[in-house]
Design an enzyme around this catalytic site. Structure first.
Site, PDB file in Angstrom:
ATOM      1  N   ARG A  30       0.835  -1.200   0.000  1.00  0.00           N
ATOM      2  CA  ARG A  30       0.000   0.000   0.000  1.00  0.00           C
ATOM      3  C   ARG A  30       0.876   1.258   0.000  1.00  0.00           C
ATOM      4  O   ARG A  30       1.871   1.326   0.710  1.00  0.00           O
ATOM      5  CB  ARG A  30      -0.938   0.004   1.199  1.00  0.00           C
ATOM      6  CG  ARG A  30      -1.941  -1.128   1.122  1.00  0.00           C
ATOM      7  CD  ARG A  30      -3.014  -1.025   2.196  1.00  0.00           C
ATOM      8  NE  ARG A  30      -3.841  -2.213   2.163  1.00  0.00           N
ATOM      9  CZ  ARG A  30      -4.865  -2.398   1.344  1.00  0.00           C
ATOM     10  NH1 ARG A  30      -5.198  -1.471   0.491  1.00  0.00           N
ATOM     11  NH2 ARG A  30      -5.568  -3.513   1.390  1.00  0.00           N
ATOM     12  N   ASP A  31       0.469   2.232  -0.806  1.00  0.00           N
ATOM     13  CA  ASP A  31       1.167   3.512  -0.881  1.00  0.00           C
ATOM     14  C   ASP A  31       0.956   4.262   0.432  1.00  0.00           C
ATOM     15  O   ASP A  31      -0.161   4.271   0.968  1.00  0.00           O
ATOM     16  CB  ASP A  31       0.633   4.329  -2.057  1.00  0.00           C
ATOM     17  CG  ASP A  31       1.503   5.513  -2.407  1.00  0.00           C
ATOM     18  OD1 ASP A  31       1.638   6.425  -1.548  1.00  0.00           O
ATOM     19  OD2 ASP A  31       2.041   5.556  -3.516  1.00  0.00           O
ATOM     20  N   ILE A  32       2.002   4.906   0.957  1.00  0.00           N
ATOM     21  CA  ILE A  32       1.868   5.635   2.223  1.00  0.00           C
ATOM     22  C   ILE A  32       1.156   6.985   2.045  1.00  0.00           C
ATOM     23  O   ILE A  32       0.758   7.600   3.022  1.00  0.00           O
ATOM     24  CB  ILE A  32       3.228   5.834   2.929  1.00  0.00           C
ATOM     25  CG1 ILE A  32       4.183   6.634   2.064  1.00  0.00           C
ATOM     26  CG2 ILE A  32       3.817   4.488   3.354  1.00  0.00           C
ATOM     27  CD1 ILE A  32       5.448   7.077   2.795  1.00  0.00           C
ATOM     28  N   VAL A  97      11.008   7.829  -6.563  1.00  0.00           N
ATOM     29  CA  VAL A  97      11.880   6.727  -6.144  1.00  0.00           C
ATOM     30  C   VAL A  97      12.416   6.086  -7.412  1.00  0.00           C
ATOM     31  O   VAL A  97      11.637   5.663  -8.277  1.00  0.00           O
ATOM     32  CB  VAL A  97      11.133   5.689  -5.283  1.00  0.00           C
ATOM     33  CG1 VAL A  97      12.064   4.540  -4.912  1.00  0.00           C
ATOM     34  CG2 VAL A  97      10.547   6.337  -4.028  1.00  0.00           C
ATOM     35  N   HIS A 101       8.181   1.228 -10.610  1.00  0.00           N
ATOM     36  CA  HIS A 101       7.040   0.731  -9.849  1.00  0.00           C
ATOM     37  C   HIS A 101       5.755   1.142 -10.532  1.00  0.00           C
ATOM     38  O   HIS A 101       5.652   2.222 -11.096  1.00  0.00           O
ATOM     39  CB  HIS A 101       7.060   1.237  -8.407  1.00  0.00           C
ATOM     40  CG  HIS A 101       7.219   2.719  -8.258  1.00  0.00           C
ATOM     41  ND1 HIS A 101       8.416   3.376  -8.491  1.00  0.00           N
ATOM     42  CD2 HIS A 101       6.337   3.676  -7.904  1.00  0.00           C
ATOM     43  CE1 HIS A 101       8.256   4.671  -8.274  1.00  0.00           C
ATOM     44  NE2 HIS A 101       7.006   4.887  -7.927  1.00  0.00           N
TER      45      HIS A 101
END
Length: 123
Positions: A30-32, A97, A101
């Site tokens: 899950r993305d923060i 990043v 992804h």
């Protein structure tokens, strides 16, 4: 460019993440900072910095990331309603990043185009 990123630390379990899927080639978590009710990142366990660094040898691995996206869409029940899969490249593309992804976003209707800078954002 160093291959150590926050994602490589998540793969190595040096940093915690809410992992929703893992296999020998990829990891999904899950993305923060979610931009939709369902927002996960799917990363290859092989570090590839940007889309520009993908070679023909990576074709199967990159394709696998999309297979995982479809699997998660079905598993979490949003395959029929629809979802968005995005991969950003470099600074102007929104990449923060440098380990490729996929963003998988679902759970609400999204507009197009997804403008930035205080304009229309993923709706």
């Amino acid at each position: 460019m160093s291959t150590e990123t926050i994602f490589s630390k998540i793969i190595a379990r040096e940093i915690p993440a809410d992992i929703v899927y893992e296999d020998d080639q990829s990891l999904a978590f899950r993305d923060i900072n979610p931009q939709a009710p369902f927002h996960v990142l799917i990363i290859p366990k092989t570090p590839i910095a940007t889309i520009n660094d993908i070679t023909p040898e990576h074709a199967s691995l990159v394709g696998h990331l999309y297979v995982v996206a479809a699997k998660l869409a079905k598993e979490y029940g949003f395959a029929e309603d629809g979802y968005r899969v995005v991969m950003n490249c470099n600074e102007h593309g929104g990449q923060t990043v440098y380990h490729i992804h996929l963003h998988v976003l679902a759970g609400k209707e999204m507009g197009w185009p997804p403008y930035q800078n205080n304009k229309k954002v993923l709706q």
